[in-house]
Design a protein around this motif. Sequence first.
Motif, PDB file in Angstrom:
ATOM      1  N   VAL A 208      40.232  44.804  41.469  1.00  0.00           N
ATOM      2  CA  VAL A 208      40.149  43.510  40.790  1.00  0.00           C
ATOM      3  C   VAL A 208      40.876  43.594  39.455  1.00  0.00           C
ATOM      4  N   ASN A 209      41.806  42.679  39.221  1.00  0.00           N
ATOM      5  CA  ASN A 209      42.563  42.668  37.964  1.00  0.00           C
ATOM      6  C   ASN A 209      41.725  42.083  36.830  1.00  0.00           C
ATOM      7  N   ARG A 210      42.188  42.321  35.622  1.00  0.00           N
ATOM      8  CA  ARG A 210      41.508  41.791  34.441  1.00  0.00           C
ATOM      9  C   ARG A 210      41.559  40.267  34.438  1.00  0.00           C
ATOM     10  N   LYS A 211      40.481  39.664  34.003  1.00  0.00           N
ATOM     11  CA  LYS A 211      40.370  38.209  33.980  1.00  0.00           C
ATOM     12  C   LYS A 211      41.312  37.619  32.932  1.00  0.00           C
ATOM     13  N   ARG A 212      42.042  36.555  33.318  1.00  0.00           N
ATOM     14  CA  ARG A 212      42.935  35.860  32.398  1.00  0.00           C
ATOM     15  C   ARG A 212      42.327  34.504  32.044  1.00  0.00           C
ATOM     16  N   ILE A 213      42.379  34.135  30.783  1.00  0.00           N
ATOM     17  CA  ILE A 213      41.606  33.009  30.278  1.00  0.00           C
ATOM     18  C   ILE A 213      41.988  31.681  30.932  1.00  0.00           C
ATOM     19  N   ALA A 217      41.968  31.951  39.171  1.00  0.00           N
ATOM     20  CA  ALA A 217      41.877  32.864  40.315  1.00  0.00           C
ATOM     21  C   ALA A 217      41.222  34.194  39.967  1.00  0.00           C
ATOM     22  N   VAL A 218      40.578  34.761  40.975  1.00  0.00           N
ATOM     23  CA  VAL A 218      40.208  36.179  40.948  1.00  0.00           C
ATOM     24  C   VAL A 218      41.381  36.906  41.595  1.00  0.00           C
ATOM     25  N   THR A 219      42.120  37.663  40.810  1.00  0.00           N
ATOM     26  CA  THR A 219      43.327  38.323  41.306  1.00  0.00           C
ATOM     27  C   THR A 219      43.021  39.753  41.708  1.00  0.00           C
ATOM     28  N   LEU A 220      43.428  40.114  42.928  1.00  0.00           N
ATOM     29  CA  LEU A 220      43.217  41.467  43.437  1.00  0.00           C
ATOM     30  C   LEU A 220      44.556  42.109  43.768  1.00  0.00           C
ATOM     31  N   SER A 221      44.608  43.431  43.615  1.00  0.00           N
ATOM     32  CA  SER A 221      45.823  44.183  43.929  1.00  0.00           C
ATOM     33  C   SER A 221      45.494  45.257  44.955  1.00  0.00           C
ATOM     34  N   LEU A 222      46.335  45.365  45.975  1.00  0.00           N
ATOM     35  CA  LEU A 222      46.197  46.433  46.960  1.00  0.00           C
ATOM     36  C   LEU A 222      47.085  47.589  46.534  1.00  0.00           C
ATOM     37  N   CYS A 223      46.492  48.762  46.357  1.00  0.00           N
ATOM     38  CA  CYS A 223      47.233  49.937  45.880  1.00  0.00           C
ATOM     39  C   CYS A 223      46.958  51.125  46.786  1.00  0.00           C
ATOM     40  N   ARG A 224      47.822  52.136  46.677  1.00  0.00           N
ATOM     41  CA  ARG A 224      47.623  53.408  47.362  1.00  0.00           C
ATOM     42  C   ARG A 224      47.512  54.473  46.283  1.00  0.00           C
ATOM     43  N   PRO A 225      46.290  54.768  45.816  1.00  0.00           N
ATOM     44  CA  PRO A 225      46.080  55.605  44.629  1.00  0.00           C
ATOM     45  C   PRO A 225      46.630  57.022  44.742  1.00  0.00           C
ATOM     46  N   GLU A 226      46.559  57.647  45.943  1.00  0.00           N
ATOM     47  CA  GLU A 226      46.912  59.073  46.007  1.00  0.00           C
ATOM     48  C   GLU A 226      48.383  59.338  45.759  1.00  0.00           C
ATOM     49  N   ILE A 227      49.238  58.320  45.946  1.00  0.00           N
ATOM     50  CA  ILE A 227      50.662  58.537  45.660  1.00  0.00           C
ATOM     51  C   ILE A 227      51.108  57.723  44.449  1.00  0.00           C
ATOM     52  N   ASN A 228      50.132  57.184  43.707  1.00  0.00           N
ATOM     53  CA  ASN A 228      50.423  56.393  42.507  1.00  0.00           C
ATOM     54  C   ASN A 228      51.453  55.294  42.782  1.00  0.00           C
ATOM     55  N   SER A 229      51.271  54.606  43.904  1.00  0.00           N
ATOM     56  CA  SER A 229      52.234  53.574  44.292  1.00  0.00           C
ATOM     57  C   SER A 229      52.089  52.346  43.402  1.00  0.00           C
ATOM     58  N   SER A 273      43.998  10.056  52.612  1.00  0.00           N
ATOM     59  CA  SER A 273      42.702  10.185  53.272  1.00  0.00           C
ATOM     60  C   SER A 273      42.195  11.622  53.267  1.00  0.00           C
ATOM     61  N   LEU A 274      43.033  12.561  52.851  1.00  0.00           N
ATOM     62  CA  LEU A 274      42.618  13.964  52.799  1.00  0.00           C
ATOM     63  C   LEU A 274      41.594  14.168  51.688  1.00  0.00           C
ATOM     64  N   PRO A 275      40.802  15.240  51.779  1.00  0.00           N
ATOM     65  CA  PRO A 275      39.784  15.497  50.753  1.00  0.00           C
ATOM     66  C   PRO A 275      40.400  15.788  49.391  1.00  0.00           C
ATOM     67  N   CYS A 276      39.556  15.814  48.390  1.00  0.00           N
ATOM     68  CA  CYS A 276      39.975  16.085  47.010  1.00  0.00           C
ATOM     69  C   CYS A 276      39.364  17.406  46.577  1.00  0.00           C
ATOM     70  N   TYR A 277      40.198  18.336  46.116  1.00  0.00           N
ATOM     71  CA  TYR A 277      39.727  19.663  45.701  1.00  0.00           C
ATOM     72  C   TYR A 277      40.007  19.885  44.212  1.00  0.00           C
ATOM     73  N   LEU A 278      39.076  20.533  43.556  1.00  0.00           N
ATOM     74  CA  LEU A 278      39.251  20.867  42.137  1.00  0.00           C
ATOM     75  C   LEU A 278      38.978  22.346  41.916  1.00  0.00           C
ATOM     76  N   ILE A 279      39.800  22.958  41.080  1.00  0.00           N
ATOM     77  CA  ILE A 279      39.701  24.394  40.823  1.00  0.00           C
ATOM     78  C   ILE A 279      39.346  24.634  39.355  1.00  0.00           C
ATOM     79  N   PRO A 280      38.670  25.742  39.051  1.00  0.00           N
ATOM     80  CA  PRO A 280      38.180  25.987  37.683  1.00  0.00           C
ATOM     81  C   PRO A 280      39.266  26.478  36.733  1.00  0.00           C
ATOM     82  N   LYS A 281      40.098  25.570  36.275  1.00  0.00           N
ATOM     83  CA  LYS A 281      41.178  25.942  35.356  1.00  0.00           C
ATOM     84  C   LYS A 281      40.959  25.272  34.004  1.00  0.00           C
ATOM     85  N   ARG A 282      41.053  26.078  32.970  1.00  0.00           N
ATOM     86  CA  ARG A 282      40.799  25.595  31.615  1.00  0.00           C
ATOM     87  C   ARG A 282      42.055  25.001  30.999  1.00  0.00           C
ATOM     88  N   LEU A 283      41.882  23.897  30.278  1.00  0.00           N
ATOM     89  CA  LEU A 283      42.992  23.292  29.540  1.00  0.00           C
ATOM     90  C   LEU A 283      43.542  24.266  28.506  1.00  0.00           C
TER      91      LEU A 283
END
Length: 502
Positions: A208-213, A217-229, A273-283
Motif C-alpha cells: 500500500v502506497n502512502r496516502k496523498r491528500i 484512491a488507495v494506491t497499491l504497487s505490485l513488487c518482487r522484493p527479492e530482486i529489488n525490482s 439514465s445511468l447511475p450517479c457515482y461520487l468519489i471521496p476527492k478533496r477540493l
Amino acid sequence: MDREDRDVEGSLTEAKQRKDNIRGKPSPAQLTPARPRRKTEQQRAAEEGSKVFEESLSVSPELTSWIKLNAKDLKIRMPDRRWAAEVVNDFQDNLLKFLRSSNDQPFFQSADFLNTGSYFEKVKIHSPDEFDMMLKLQVPTRVNMTDLDGGLFYRLDLVRPTRGPIQAFLLENERTLSSSKFLSEMYRLVRKFLKTYKVPDEGCRWEVNRKRIHSPAVTLSLCRPEINSDELISVDLVPALEVHSQGCWPLAVCNGPDVDKWLGKKVRLEIKSLPCYLIPKRLKGRNLSEDAKESWRISFSHVEKQIIRSHGNKKTCCESKATKCCRKQCLMLLKSLIEGLKQRFPNELDHLCSYHGKTAFLHTLSIRFDDSMWACQELPACFLNLLRNLQFHVRTGLLPHFFVPDYNLFSAAVFPKKTLAFLFNALEEQRREGLPLLKPPAPLPLLRLMSPSGDNTSQISSDQSSILTAVCSLDTAFVNKLVLVFAVAVVCILLRMQVMGN
C-alpha cells in the motif's frame, strides 16, 4: 469504471419528457425539469477551436512515417496482458470475497467492482502496468447534493437520519457524509486483507502506497522484493458511492454530454439514465471550509468507457477491417506525447495529466463526428489536427469539462497560467521539431521485469525498436549529407580500382 446510479423513483414528469424526446415529440414547457441547453463561453471556445480541422493540413512523408511507426509501437504485448490480467483479477476477486464475508464493516458487504480507466477502455499504451478500479458502494437512503464549485464537487447530506451501517461515516451533525472517513476505512480494510492474501505469482507482493491528500484512491504497487525490482503493476482502488438524489443527475450536468450529432439524442438520453457515482476527492486550495474538506467529486469514468468503446457515428464502426477508424490510435498517440512531455519536464508540467488530453479528444469527437473523418489511412493528419485542437485550448486557457461544461479544466485556480504558457511553448516546439517526444522511453516488458533471466526475444525486439527510433529521429538534412558522403566515397573507390586495373 461504470459508476452511476439510477434514480429509482424518478419523477413521472421526467420519464414522460424522455419518452417524448425519443419520439421527436416536443414536451410542454411546464413539464421541462432541466434547464434549457445553452452554449457557455467554454463550449463556444471548444467549437471555435475545432474549426482548425476544416483547414487543409499537409504532412511530410518523414513525419507520416514517424507517426505511423509510433502508433504500432503503442500496442501492449499479449504475454504481458495475460500475466497482468491474471494477477489483477485474482486480487480483485479475493478482495471482494473478503469484503462481502467480513462483519468488521457491514456497509462494505454490498461492494462490487466497476472497472474503468485506459486499460479497460482499450487505450492503454506500452505496458499493462496501471489499473483503475472503482469499488461501488450502495447508499441505502436518498441524499441531497450541494454544489461546491460549479458542478464537479459536492457536499452529500442524508435526507433523513439513519441508524444503518452508513452511520459510521457521518459527521457530528449526523447528516453529512464524510469523504475522509470513507477513504480512511478503505485503507484499513485493504491493509487487513493483504495480511492474509497471497499473490498467485510467488515472490510478488502488494504494497500500500502512502496516502496523498488530494487523491481519492488507495494506491497499491505490485513488487518482487527479492530482486529489488521496480513497480510491476500499480492499482488505484477508489471507493465510489452510488447515490440517489432528488433528481437524476445534478443540475449542472442534467443535460448530459454534447453528443447529439455524434452518437445521437437517444444515446444521450441513455447516458443520462445511468447511475450517479461520487468519489471521496478533496477540493484543492488553502483555507478550505469544512464542507470543502469533506467534498465528493462526481465521476463519469463509466460513461467515458462506454463512449470510447462505442465511439462510432455508425454502429458498424470498427466491427471489421473495412470499417475500422483511427480514433483510438489518435488518443493513444496523444497520451504518449503527454507522457513524453511529463518525463522531459516533470516539474514544469506537474499539473498536466492524460485527462486533459482525453477531454480535448472527446470535444473533438463530438464535432468531427462522421466516421469518414477518421479513416485509418488519415491517421497522421487526424492526430496532428487533434494536437492543434489541444493547442488551441491551451492558448485560450479554456478546456471545458466534457460533462460539466461550466467547469474549466484550464482555469487559473486548478492549472497555473505559468504552467499553461510553458505547455503551449513545449507543444509548439514539438510540432516544429517533428514530435521527437512522441516516443517516450517505454518501460521494460512486465515479463522481463518479473524474471531475472529476462526474455531474449524481447531484448532483440527492443534493440531493433531502439535502432528504428534513432534513425527516424535524425534530422533529414543530416541524413542527406551522410548519403552524399557515402556516394562520393564509393565513386572514389571505383575510380581507384579502375586506375589500378589499367
